[in-house]
Scaffold this motif. Structure first.
Motif, PDB file in Angstrom:
ATOM      1  N   ALA A 176       1.206   4.104   8.654  1.00 58.98           N
ATOM      2  CA  ALA A 176       1.262   4.856   7.395  1.00 58.98           C
ATOM      3  C   ALA A 176       1.731   6.288   7.636  1.00 58.98           C
ATOM      4  O   ALA A 176       2.570   6.824   6.896  1.00 58.98           O
ATOM      5  N   PHE A 178      -3.017   2.355  10.667  1.00 53.55           N
ATOM      6  CA  PHE A 178      -3.282   3.775  10.404  1.00 53.55           C
ATOM      7  C   PHE A 178      -2.068   4.613  10.813  1.00 53.55           C
ATOM      8  O   PHE A 178      -1.567   5.436  10.040  1.00 53.55           O
ATOM      9  N   ARG A 211       0.840  -1.204   0.000  1.00 54.55           N
ATOM     10  CA  ARG A 211       0.000   0.000   0.000  1.00 54.55           C
ATOM     11  C   ARG A 211       0.871   1.248   0.000  1.00 54.55           C
ATOM     12  O   ARG A 211       1.992   1.243   0.504  1.00 54.55           O
ATOM     13  N   TRP A 235      -7.445  -0.725   2.830  1.00 52.71           N
ATOM     14  CA  TRP A 235      -6.469   0.349   2.970  1.00 52.71           C
ATOM     15  C   TRP A 235      -5.932   0.810   1.618  1.00 52.71           C
ATOM     16  O   TRP A 235      -5.192   1.792   1.540  1.00 52.71           O
ATOM     17  N   GLN A 272      -6.020  11.020   1.774  1.00 51.65           N
ATOM     18  CA  GLN A 272      -5.536  10.147   0.709  1.00 51.65           C
ATOM     19  C   GLN A 272      -5.969   8.698   0.888  1.00 51.65           C
ATOM     20  O   GLN A 272      -5.755   7.869   0.006  1.00 51.65           O
ATOM     21  N   LEU A 273      -6.592   8.370   2.016  1.00 49.60           N
ATOM     22  CA  LEU A 273      -7.071   7.008   2.240  1.00 49.60           C
ATOM     23  C   LEU A 273      -8.243   6.697   1.313  1.00 49.60           C
ATOM     24  O   LEU A 273      -9.006   7.594   0.943  1.00 49.60           O
ATOM     25  N   LEU A 289     -13.583   1.237   6.357  1.00 47.99           N
ATOM     26  CA  LEU A 289     -12.438   2.021   6.807  1.00 47.99           C
ATOM     27  C   LEU A 289     -12.905   3.251   7.577  1.00 47.99           C
ATOM     28  O   LEU A 289     -12.304   3.631   8.589  1.00 47.99           O
ATOM     29  N   GLU A 334      -4.686  12.073   5.781  1.00 47.84           N
ATOM     30  CA  GLU A 334      -5.779  11.111   5.932  1.00 47.84           C
ATOM     31  C   GLU A 334      -6.729  11.129   4.741  1.00 47.84           C
ATOM     32  O   GLU A 334      -7.381  10.131   4.428  1.00 47.84           O
TER      33      GLU A 334
END
Length: 373
Positions: free
Chosen positions: A239, A236, A114, A270, A122-123, A129, A120
């Motif tokens: 990343a 989370f 990933r 993700w 960009q998730l 999620l 955040e």
């Protein structure tokens, strides 16, 4: 000399035995429906336990029917699969002759990768999620990154081991403490905290060119910590932390190749792309078509390999009853970066007479009849 000959004889006998695979007959009801399914499974027990849990509702009736030498499996499978619906052969790496005989080649494990970002936003947009992020905030999760030996030993004994055994039961094959401490100089431990209590941990292993989510654990294996978002918090925060250090992506480690597997779905949300396959492979071939076999394929879409490229395989009950919107959603749900093709088989009906169109390049619409031939 006699002692030496005796020793060599025992060694040869042991090596011959290690080259033989057990043959199992599994009979039970399919998950959710209980529809009967009969399977011949050739391979070691570790992956067999996973297959049983994935396919059957409860514990199937299990009979060991002997042993077969690994070099004879490719020619002997036919006589071992009489009166069953499905044959599964678990073997090392690529077996071209089985693929030519109509077997699907499914990696037991694949790596997934990933991208990472501090932002955040960009998730991926995902309901699951979004719920994970809500829990991370609700329970006040924070993190810190440490490298001291004591923290690693605490993680191994009180988080990793109990969580692995709780999560995987008979399938669990945890690394040893010795192995973890050998890798310790190349690792960091991301500790997930709540009210100053460490509730979960994630070991990040650094290679020459990559960072890897190596091992994860939850304090005392307690499920309520995981349900309250501690595991999601680890990924989370990982990343954010790696992106801050300048990394662009992280190897999330291994997952199964079945597209409805819980571990696969957890990592997929993700935003992943498929990496290399590793370990052994399941070679799967349908034998006697029954309702149980149809349900097996309907319930278990998967990735298989052709010339080392990933192809997804999914089934629908009846092409004549399928709407374009449903097909579009199926492809959207199963397509993932790194997949070259997605084959959608119809158990009944003919896609050719429906007017349905592949939603994207690489999608093939096929009739399942050709698999039963």
């Amino acid at each position: 000399m006699a002692t030496l000959i005796s020793l060599l004889t025992r060694v040869k006998r042991k090596l011959r035995k290690s080259r033989k695979l057990p043959v199992w007959r599994l009979e039970g009801g399919i998950r959710q429906s209980g529809t009967p399914l009969k399977v011949t499974y050739i391979g070691q027990s570790k992956h067999k336990e996973y297959f049983k849990r994935m396919v059957f509702d409860g514990t199937p009736r299990e009979t060991q029917e002997g042993l077969v030498h690994i070099n004879r499996v490719q020619t002997a499978w036919e006589r071992m699969s009489k009166e069953v619906n499905l044959i599964v052969i678990q073997m090392e790496q690529s077996q071209e002759s089985l693929s030519k005989q109509g077997f699907f080649s499914i990696p037991c494990w694949i790596e997934v990768i990933r991208t990472v970002s501090e932002d955040e936003k960009q998730l991926p947009r995902s309901k699951n999620l979004k719920e994970d992020l809500r829990k991370i905030r609700k329970y006040g999760h924070t993190y810190e990154v440490v490298t001291d030996r004591g923290s690693f030993e605490d993680f191994y004994k009180n988080m990793y081991l109990p969580y692995t055994v709780m999560r995987y039961d008979k399938e669990a094959v945890p690394v040893t403490l010795k192995k973890m401490m050998e890798e310790w100089p190349n690792c960091e431990l991301l500790k997930v905290k709540r009210n100053d209590e460490t509730v979960a941990g994630l070991v990040i292993l650094y290679g020459k060119n990559d960072a890897r989510s190596w091992k994860i654990g939850v304090r005392d294996g307690k499920q309520h910590f995981a349900k309250q978002g501690a595991v999601a918090a680890a990924y989370f925060f990982e990343a954010k932390y790696l992106a801050k250090k300048g990394w662009k992506e992280v190897n999330m480690g291994g997952t199964r190749s079945f597209l409805q597997d819980g571990q696969y779905l957890f990592k997929k949300k993700w935003g992943i792309r498929l990496g290399r396959p590793w370990g052994q492979r399941f070679y799967i071939k349908p034998i006697l078509p029954t309702r149980g076999l149809e349900e097996f394929f309907l319930n278990n879409p998967f990735l298989h390999l052709i010339d080392e490229s990933y192809q997804g395989v999914a089934f629908v009950p009846d092409a004549d009853q399928l709407e374009q919107q449903q097909l579009d959603r199926l492809v959207r749900d199963y397509w993932v970066d790194g997949m070259d093709k997605l084959e959608v088989y119809s158990l009944k009906g003919d896609f050719g007479s429906t007017g349905l169109q592949p939603p994207r390049k690489g999608v093939k619409l096929l009739c399942a009849d050709q698999l039963w031939e």
